[in-house]
Enzyme design. Sequence first.
Site, PDB file in Angstrom:
ATOM      1  N   HIS A   1       0.839  -1.202   0.000  1.00 17.65           N
ATOM      2  CA  HIS A   1       0.000   0.000   0.000  1.00 17.65           C
ATOM      3  C   HIS A   1       0.878   1.258   0.000  1.00 17.65           C
ATOM      4  CE1 HIS A   1      -3.374   2.525   0.286  1.00 17.65           C
ATOM      5  NE2 HIS A   1      -4.006   2.010   1.323  1.00 17.65           N
TER       6      HIS A   1
ATOM      7  N   TYR B   1      -0.907   7.252   3.196  1.00 16.56           N
ATOM      8  CA  TYR B   1      -0.317   6.462   4.267  1.00 16.56           C
ATOM      9  C   TYR B   1       1.211   6.485   4.132  1.00 16.56           C
ATOM     10  CZ  TYR B   1      -5.177   5.405   4.946  1.00 16.56           C
ATOM     11  OH  TYR B   1      -6.520   5.553   5.161  1.00 16.56           O
TER      12      TYR B   1
ATOM     13  N   ARG C   1     -16.915  -0.024  -3.887  1.00 20.89           N
ATOM     14  CA  ARG C   1     -18.309   0.246  -3.494  1.00 20.89           C
ATOM     15  C   ARG C   1     -19.348  -0.451  -4.358  1.00 20.89           C
ATOM     16  NH1 ARG C   1     -17.196   6.521  -3.287  1.00 20.89           N
ATOM     17  NH2 ARG C   1     -15.905   5.762  -5.001  1.00 20.89           N
TER      18      ARG C   1
HETATM   19  C1  FNR Z   1     -11.766   1.715   0.696  1.00 23.89           C
HETATM   20  N1  FNR Z   1     -10.595   1.925  -0.024  1.00 23.89           N
HETATM   21  C2  FNR Z   1      -9.423   1.345   0.399  1.00 23.89           C
HETATM   22  N2  FNR Z   1      -8.309   1.407  -0.381  1.00 23.89           N
HETATM   23  C3  FNR Z   1      -7.180   0.777  -0.028  1.00 23.89           C
HETATM   24  O1  FNR Z   1      -6.193   0.853  -0.754  1.00 23.89           O
HETATM   25  N3  FNR Z   1      -7.132   0.063   1.136  1.00 23.89           N
HETATM   26  C4  FNR Z   1      -8.195  -0.036   1.972  1.00 23.89           C
HETATM   27  O2  FNR Z   1      -8.139  -0.738   2.987  1.00 23.89           O
HETATM   28  C5  FNR Z   1      -9.373   0.663   1.630  1.00 23.89           C
HETATM   29  N4  FNR Z   1     -10.473   0.664   2.443  1.00 23.89           N
HETATM   30  C6  FNR Z   1     -11.702   1.081   1.953  1.00 23.89           C
HETATM   31  C7  FNR Z   1     -12.873   0.854   2.685  1.00 23.89           C
HETATM   32  C8  FNR Z   1     -14.108   1.183   2.153  1.00 23.89           C
HETATM   33  C9  FNR Z   1     -15.346   0.872   2.921  1.00 23.89           C
HETATM   34  C10 FNR Z   1     -14.178   1.814   0.876  1.00 23.89           C
HETATM   35  C11 FNR Z   1     -15.495   2.166   0.248  1.00 23.89           C
HETATM   36  C12 FNR Z   1     -13.027   2.079   0.186  1.00 23.89           C
HETATM   37  C13 FNR Z   1     -10.647   2.475  -1.380  1.00 23.89           C
HETATM   38  C14 FNR Z   1     -11.133   1.439  -2.375  1.00 23.89           C
HETATM   39  O3  FNR Z   1     -10.281   0.315  -2.428  1.00 23.89           O
HETATM   40  C15 FNR Z   1     -11.265   2.030  -3.789  1.00 23.89           C
HETATM   41  O4  FNR Z   1      -9.991   2.375  -4.263  1.00 23.89           O
HETATM   42  C16 FNR Z   1     -12.163   3.258  -3.814  1.00 23.89           C
HETATM   43  O5  FNR Z   1     -13.322   3.067  -3.023  1.00 23.89           O
HETATM   44  C17 FNR Z   1     -12.597   3.593  -5.232  1.00 23.89           C
HETATM   45  O6  FNR Z   1     -13.276   2.508  -5.830  1.00 23.89           O
HETATM   46  P1  FNR Z   1     -14.889   2.419  -5.884  1.00 23.89           P
HETATM   47  O7  FNR Z   1     -15.417   2.353  -4.500  1.00 23.89           O
HETATM   48  O8  FNR Z   1     -15.370   3.666  -6.580  1.00 23.89           O
HETATM   49  O9  FNR Z   1     -15.171   1.166  -6.684  1.00 23.89           O
END
Ligand code: FNR
Length: 383
Positions: free
Chosen positions: A187, A192, A352
Amino acid sequence: GKQPELFKPLEIKGVTFKNRIFVSPMCQYSSSNGHATDWHFVHIGGFATRGVGAVCMEATSVVPEGRISPEDAGLWQDSQMAPLKRIVEFSHAQGTKIGIQLCHAGRKASTYAPWIKEKTGHGTSWVAQEDENGWPNNVYAPSAIPWSEKYPNPKEMTEQDMQYVEDAFVAAVNRCKEIGFDFIEFHAAHGYLMHEFVSPISNTRTDQYGGSSLENRLRFPTRVLQRMREEWKDKPLFVRISASDWAEGPEKSEDGTWLQWGIEQSILWVQKMLSLGVVDLVDCSSGGNWFKQKIGPLIDGKIAPGYQVQFSEAMKKAHPSVIVGAVGMISDPVVAESYLKDGKADVVSLARELLRNPHWVLMAAKTLGCEVKAANQYDRAWR
Ligand code: FNR
């Protein structure tokens, strides 16, 4: 008909992903002292039964104080392995590849889980205090710059701190090996620790690990990746980057000074990773490192579908040989298919949309006119 790109298998370092639709990592704020719980088994297991090419488990910290919130996942001690192993074995029994995102939250650690904050009396502060299982006095970062006034005040890391974090990443990789994960994602996004190192906004160090020199800012995260690769030689290693800080103004000034992190430096970093052989897939996300970020492009004041695909596209153009993931507001299977067809990405990650519609893969297959196998138990729903 012809097999849609989304449903073509993808092989990376001997691991065959049955299709190119991945579950993006999502923090669940449901761990018990860093241990995965029944929630994770049900949540991740649910995806594993529904046809996705891979599941990436949430940001999992390599040290206790690297968690974003006290409820976050961890892999800093052996007792955290068993509940993960159970999830991995279930996923494999379903024919679904599974990986984990290894993380350190840096200056964004010791904050509230979203729904815990609502219950506290701490006003606008996001800091999880000592009496709330937080560790606000043990938050550290490349430089002593808080993310915002609502966040903990980080200490500047010493070289000793950096060595300790590096060793913790390596120890976590070795636990992943024993657990049986198919891939690891490093990550380096969303503000972060690793993103904090590479961005000039959050790294103003004057030693060999920071400041205006790009080479210096890349030094520590790249070194950690090299150490991880030594322990994870023959297996897929993914890196999630934020391809932009989305701060106002350009990435670089006219005299060549880097002003914020952006796609140009991202491409240079990936070039370095490729030359060292420390990356197999670049997952192109963005943002999270500047509290006033202005994400674009917008449509009717809202972030547009596929808003980050511009970054995966630029990455692929610069490095045609690297496998690239697109993520962010991907919902329409026809549009997702077009990203792959047009060479803008090799895989898509959904977050999401898969929470709203866990059967998205089966729905996408139907829409695109192909077949996909989910669990036997669900077969009749899709005939
Ligand atoms: C996330 N996102 C996220 N990204 C990541 O790199 N590590 C993580 O642990 C998390 N945690 C997380 C929790 C929740 C509840 C959400 C909704 C999002 C970001 C996620 O992986 C993604 O990159 C973004 O949400 C954009 O994609 P979507 O949601 O538009 O499909």
